[in-house]
Scaffold this motif. Structure first.
Motif, PDB file in Angstrom:
ATOM      1  N   LEU A  47       0.842  -1.187   0.000  1.00 48.38           N
ATOM      2  CA  LEU A  47       0.000   0.000   0.000  1.00 48.38           C
ATOM      3  C   LEU A  47       0.879   1.239   0.000  1.00 48.38           C
ATOM      4  CD1 LEU A  47      -2.763  -0.953   2.592  1.00 48.38           C
ATOM      5  CD2 LEU A  47      -2.958  -0.914   0.115  1.00 48.38           C
ATOM      6  N   ILE A  48       0.607   2.174  -0.911  1.00 47.39           N
ATOM      7  CA  ILE A  48       1.445   3.371  -0.995  1.00 47.39           C
ATOM      8  C   ILE A  48       0.892   4.517  -0.166  1.00 47.39           C
ATOM      9  CG2 ILE A  48       2.319   2.743  -3.270  1.00 47.39           C
ATOM     10  CD1 ILE A  48       0.396   4.859  -4.431  1.00 47.39           C
ATOM     11  N   GLU A  49      -0.287   4.329   0.427  1.00 49.59           N
ATOM     12  CA  GLU A  49      -0.870   5.371   1.254  1.00 49.59           C
ATOM     13  C   GLU A  49      -1.693   4.741   2.370  1.00 49.59           C
ATOM     14  OE1 GLU A  49      -4.195   8.893   0.806  1.00 49.59           O
ATOM     15  OE2 GLU A  49      -2.840   8.538  -0.860  1.00 49.59           O
ATOM     16  N   VAL A  50      -1.531   5.253   3.563  1.00 46.62           N
ATOM     17  CA  VAL A  50      -2.343   4.837   4.704  1.00 46.62           C
ATOM     18  C   VAL A  50      -2.815   6.097   5.409  1.00 46.62           C
ATOM     19  CG1 VAL A  50      -2.379   3.663   6.935  1.00 46.62           C
ATOM     20  CG2 VAL A  50      -1.130   2.641   5.021  1.00 46.62           C
ATOM     21  N   ALA A  51      -4.126   6.278   5.473  1.00 48.98           N
ATOM     22  CA  ALA A  51      -4.723   7.425   6.169  1.00 48.98           C
ATOM     23  C   ALA A  51      -4.110   8.748   5.704  1.00 48.98           C
ATOM     24  CB  ALA A  51      -4.588   7.267   7.678  1.00 48.98           C
ATOM     25  N   GLY A  52      -3.867   8.842   4.414  1.00 44.76           N
ATOM     26  CA  GLY A  52      -3.357  10.083   3.841  1.00 44.76           C
ATOM     27  C   GLY A  52      -1.851  10.238   3.861  1.00 44.76           C
ATOM     28  N   VAL A  53      -1.142   9.317   4.503  1.00 42.85           N
ATOM     29  CA  VAL A  53       0.321   9.368   4.554  1.00 42.85           C
ATOM     30  C   VAL A  53       0.862   8.467   3.444  1.00 42.85           C
ATOM     31  CG1 VAL A  53       2.374   8.977   5.949  1.00 42.85           C
ATOM     32  CG2 VAL A  53       0.247   9.744   7.035  1.00 42.85           C
ATOM     33  N   ARG A  54       1.749   9.015   2.628  1.00 44.03           N
ATOM     34  CA  ARG A  54       2.217   8.295   1.450  1.00 44.03           C
ATOM     35  C   ARG A  54       3.665   7.839   1.596  1.00 44.03           C
ATOM     36  NH1 ARG A  54      -0.863   8.591  -3.001  1.00 44.03           N
ATOM     37  NH2 ARG A  54       0.925   8.210  -4.365  1.00 44.03           N
ATOM     38  N   VAL A  55       3.990   6.768   0.865  1.00 47.07           N
ATOM     39  CA  VAL A  55       5.389   6.345   0.756  1.00 47.07           C
ATOM     40  C   VAL A  55       5.970   6.983  -0.504  1.00 47.07           C
ATOM     41  CG1 VAL A  55       4.872   4.148   1.887  1.00 47.07           C
ATOM     42  CG2 VAL A  55       4.920   4.270  -0.604  1.00 47.07           C
ATOM     43  N   PRO A  56       7.278   7.162  -0.553  1.00 49.50           N
ATOM     44  CA  PRO A  56       7.881   7.775  -1.737  1.00 49.50           C
ATOM     45  C   PRO A  56       7.884   6.815  -2.920  1.00 49.50           C
ATOM     46  CG  PRO A  56       9.588   7.076  -0.221  1.00 49.50           C
ATOM     47  CD  PRO A  56       8.286   6.852   0.488  1.00 49.50           C
ATOM     48  N   ALA A  57       7.837   7.373  -4.104  1.00 51.80           N
ATOM     49  CA  ALA A  57       7.973   6.587  -5.328  1.00 51.80           C
ATOM     50  C   ALA A  57       9.449   6.534  -5.711  1.00 51.80           C
ATOM     51  CB  ALA A  57       7.154   7.222  -6.444  1.00 51.80           C
ATOM     52  N   GLY A  58       9.778   5.659  -6.629  1.00 54.17           N
ATOM     53  CA  GLY A  58      11.127   5.644  -7.166  1.00 54.17           C
ATOM     54  C   GLY A  58      11.888   4.360  -6.898  1.00 54.17           C
ATOM     55  N   ARG A  59      13.023   4.248  -7.568  1.00 52.08           N
ATOM     56  CA  ARG A  59      13.844   3.039  -7.546  1.00 52.08           C
ATOM     57  C   ARG A  59      14.371   2.720  -6.154  1.00 52.08           C
ATOM     58  NH1 ARG A  59      19.552   3.168  -8.995  1.00 52.08           N
ATOM     59  NH2 ARG A  59      20.371   1.041  -9.187  1.00 52.08           N
ATOM     60  N   ALA A  60      14.849   3.713  -5.427  1.00 50.55           N
ATOM     61  CA  ALA A  60      15.436   3.467  -4.113  1.00 50.55           C
ATOM     62  C   ALA A  60      14.409   2.898  -3.143  1.00 50.55           C
ATOM     63  CB  ALA A  60      16.040   4.751  -3.556  1.00 50.55           C
ATOM     64  N   ALA A  61      13.234   3.503  -3.102  1.00 52.16           N
ATOM     65  CA  ALA A  61      12.192   3.046  -2.187  1.00 52.16           C
ATOM     66  C   ALA A  61      11.739   1.636  -2.535  1.00 52.16           C
ATOM     67  CB  ALA A  61      11.008   4.009  -2.219  1.00 52.16           C
ATOM     68  N   THR A  68      22.932   1.471  -0.443  1.00 55.75           N
ATOM     69  CA  THR A  68      22.769   2.756  -1.125  1.00 55.75           C
ATOM     70  C   THR A  68      23.920   3.048  -2.076  1.00 55.75           C
ATOM     71  OG1 THR A  68      23.685   3.862   0.841  1.00 55.75           O
ATOM     72  CG2 THR A  68      21.286   3.762   0.645  1.00 55.75           C
ATOM     73  N   ALA A  69      25.082   2.435  -1.849  1.00 56.08           N
ATOM     74  CA  ALA A  69      26.161   2.544  -2.837  1.00 56.08           C
ATOM     75  C   ALA A  69      25.714   1.917  -4.154  1.00 56.08           C
ATOM     76  CB  ALA A  69      27.433   1.873  -2.329  1.00 56.08           C
ATOM     77  N   GLY A  70      25.007   0.801  -4.046  1.00 57.87           N
ATOM     78  CA  GLY A  70      24.489   0.152  -5.244  1.00 57.87           C
ATOM     79  C   GLY A  70      23.474   0.998  -5.987  1.00 57.87           C
ATOM     80  N   LEU A  71      22.834   1.897  -5.267  1.00 58.79           N
ATOM     81  CA  LEU A  71      21.886   2.818  -5.890  1.00 58.79           C
ATOM     82  C   LEU A  71      22.576   4.037  -6.497  1.00 58.79           C
ATOM     83  CD1 LEU A  71      19.128   2.840  -3.120  1.00 58.79           C
ATOM     84  CD2 LEU A  71      18.939   1.773  -5.382  1.00 58.79           C
ATOM     85  N   GLY A  72      23.877   4.155  -6.227  1.00 58.68           N
ATOM     86  CA  GLY A  72      24.611   5.304  -6.730  1.00 58.68           C
ATOM     87  C   GLY A  72      24.500   6.544  -5.877  1.00 58.68           C
ATOM     88  N   TRP A  73      24.066   6.373  -4.610  1.00 58.73           N
ATOM     89  CA  TRP A  73      23.978   7.530  -3.730  1.00 58.73           C
ATOM     90  C   TRP A  73      25.382   8.053  -3.427  1.00 58.73           C
ATOM     91  CZ3 TRP A  73      19.896   6.977   0.760  1.00 58.73           C
ATOM     92  CH2 TRP A  73      18.617   6.810   0.202  1.00 58.73           C
ATOM     93  N   PRO A  74      25.561   9.359  -3.324  1.00 59.26           N
ATOM     94  CA  PRO A  74      26.870   9.906  -2.954  1.00 59.26           C
ATOM     95  C   PRO A  74      27.209   9.560  -1.508  1.00 59.26           C
ATOM     96  CG  PRO A  74      25.220  11.647  -3.021  1.00 59.26           C
ATOM     97  CD  PRO A  74      24.562  10.422  -3.573  1.00 59.26           C
ATOM     98  N   THR A  75      28.485   9.684  -1.179  1.00 63.87           N
ATOM     99  CA  THR A  75      28.970   9.276   0.143  1.00 63.87           C
ATOM    100  C   THR A  75      28.200   9.936   1.275  1.00 63.87           C
ATOM    101  OG1 THR A  75      31.179   8.888  -0.739  1.00 63.87           O
ATOM    102  CG2 THR A  75      30.987   9.191   1.651  1.00 63.87           C
TER     103      THR A  75
END
Length: 201
Positions: free
Chosen positions: A2-16, A92-99
């Protein structure tokens, strides 16, 4: 998921999505649901107070924060939150996030087992502390609307989480007597956890 519960949402995208998949694969259902509920509790707390926060960073950290408790990532020398922090840095290194962003994900996970962080100093770390405390021991539940809590537990049921989580912490305490989990087990944390009002409905 579920991407939303009681109006609170989770982020979209590859990392999430990647964090969700990893948590779902390695954690059992009770621990996976706890990780998701921790995000929703923290995000709801922030939104109620009008606090701006990095939703992606917080979600990824929330979904990974307890994976140091599961056998593939459990360390015989490091506390579970420190092991989880290292896992987050690799993930997160695998996601390409900076240090710097990788370090932040690890920091959130380590700090969730430390003394409370003021939101004005580090909002995301505070949100993970709020979310995990509410879901594990019921600390701070008075800050949340009952309808939100009902919707959250309905979407992500407890599944015997409290008792299984206490056993995980007791195992950590036995093997790593100097860790933060051991300090909690030595106090009345276990009793508070199994008496969490979220389990009394």
């Amino acid at each position: 998921m579920l991407i939303e519960v009681a109006g609170v949402r989770v982020p979209a995208g590859r990392a999430a999505e990647a964090a969700r998949l990893v948590c779902e694969e390695y954690a059992d259902d009770a621990l996976y649901h706890h990780s998701v509920r921790s995000y929703f509790f923290g995000a709801a707390w922030a939104e109620e107070r009008g606090l701006a926060f990095d939703r992606e960073l917080f979600f990824v950290s929330a979904l990974l924060h307890d994976l140091g408790l599961v056998p593939p990532f459990d360390s015989h020398t490091l506390s579970f939150e420190e092991a989880g922090g290292h896992l987050a840095r690799v993930f997160t290194a695998g996601l390409g996030w900076p240090t710097e962003r990788r370090d932040r994900a690890a920091e959130l996970i380590v700090l969730h087992m430390r003394d409370d962080v003021a939101p004005e100093r580090d909002v995301e770390s505070r949100l993970l502390q709020v979310g995990t405390s509410a879901d594990v021991s019921g600390a701070g539940l008075e800050a949340f609307d009952p309808s939100f809590m009902d919707a959250l537990v309905g979407a992500y049921p407890r599944l015997g989480f409290a008792k299984s989580f206490v056993r995980l912490f007791q195992d950590q305490a036995e093997r790593k007597p100097g860790c933060a989990a051991a300090e909690l087990v030595a106090r009345e944390w276990a009793e508070r956890t199994v008496s969490n009002p979220l389990d009394q409905g």
